[in-house]
Design a protein around this motif. Structure first.
Motif, PDB file in Angstrom:
ATOM      1  N   ASP A  34       0.808  -1.218   0.000  1.00 20.18           N
ATOM      2  CA  ASP A  34       0.000   0.000   0.000  1.00 20.18           C
ATOM      3  C   ASP A  34       0.847   1.276   0.000  1.00 20.18           C
ATOM      4  O   ASP A  34       0.303   2.365   0.033  1.00 20.18           O
ATOM      5  CB  ASP A  34      -0.917   0.021   1.230  1.00 20.18           C
ATOM      6  CG  ASP A  34      -1.951  -1.089   1.179  1.00 20.18           C
ATOM      7  OD1 ASP A  34      -2.327  -1.494   0.064  1.00 20.18           O
ATOM      8  OD2 ASP A  34      -2.371  -1.540   2.261  1.00 20.18           O
ATOM      9  N   ASP A  35       2.171   1.142  -0.032  1.00 13.24           N
ATOM     10  CA  ASP A  35       3.054   2.306   0.042  1.00 13.24           C
ATOM     11  C   ASP A  35       3.419   2.888  -1.317  1.00 13.24           C
ATOM     12  O   ASP A  35       4.169   3.864  -1.396  1.00 13.24           O
ATOM     13  CB  ASP A  35       4.345   1.946   0.785  1.00 13.24           C
ATOM     14  CG  ASP A  35       4.083   1.552   2.221  1.00 13.24           C
ATOM     15  OD1 ASP A  35       3.121   2.083   2.820  1.00 13.24           O
ATOM     16  OD2 ASP A  35       4.829   0.704   2.748  1.00 13.24           O
ATOM     17  N   THR A  38       2.885   6.744  -2.017  1.00 14.64           N
ATOM     18  CA  THR A  38       3.786   7.562  -1.202  1.00 14.64           C
ATOM     19  C   THR A  38       5.198   7.542  -1.768  1.00 14.64           C
ATOM     20  O   THR A  38       5.847   8.584  -1.897  1.00 14.64           O
ATOM     21  CB  THR A  38       3.793   7.059   0.257  1.00 14.64           C
ATOM     22  OG1 THR A  38       2.466   7.100   0.762  1.00 14.64           O
ATOM     23  CG2 THR A  38       4.713   7.891   1.125  1.00 14.64           C
TER      24      THR A  38
END
Length: 98
Positions: A34-35, A38
């Motif tokens: 999920d990074d 970012t």
């Protein structure tokens, strides 16, 4: 599995996120989970990579294999001549694309 790719801002080379930086080798790519968003925002704003994006991939013999043909071609190089692939020492490289 989601891996990240983009182009090195200085050289234009296809690069893959290895968890700490950018590698020229698909084998070094890691699952970003999920990074991804970012990491991509940070790396693009730091001007290390141009137009990074996430790629769905699967592990095949421990090596990430992009799910889309476009990204497999990006990983291995041109398909028109086997001697121009990024792995000319691997005669099966062209077969890995399809």
């Amino acid at each position: 599995m989601i891996i990240l790719t983009g182009n090195d801002l200085k050289t234009g080379a296809v690069v893959w996120w290895d968890g700490a930086g950018w590698s020229l080798h698909l084998e070094d790519a890691v699952d970003v989970g999920d990074d991804g968003e970012t990491i991509m925002a940070r790396e693009e704003s730091a001007r290390r990579v141009n137009v990074p994006y996430g790629v769905e991939a699967t592990l095949t013999d421990g090596i990430p294999r992009p799910g889309h043909i476009k990204d497999r071609v990006r990983a291995l190089g041109p398909t028109v001549r086997p001697d121009l692939t990024l792995k000319p020492d691997n005669p099966a490289a062209i077969e890995e694309i399809v």
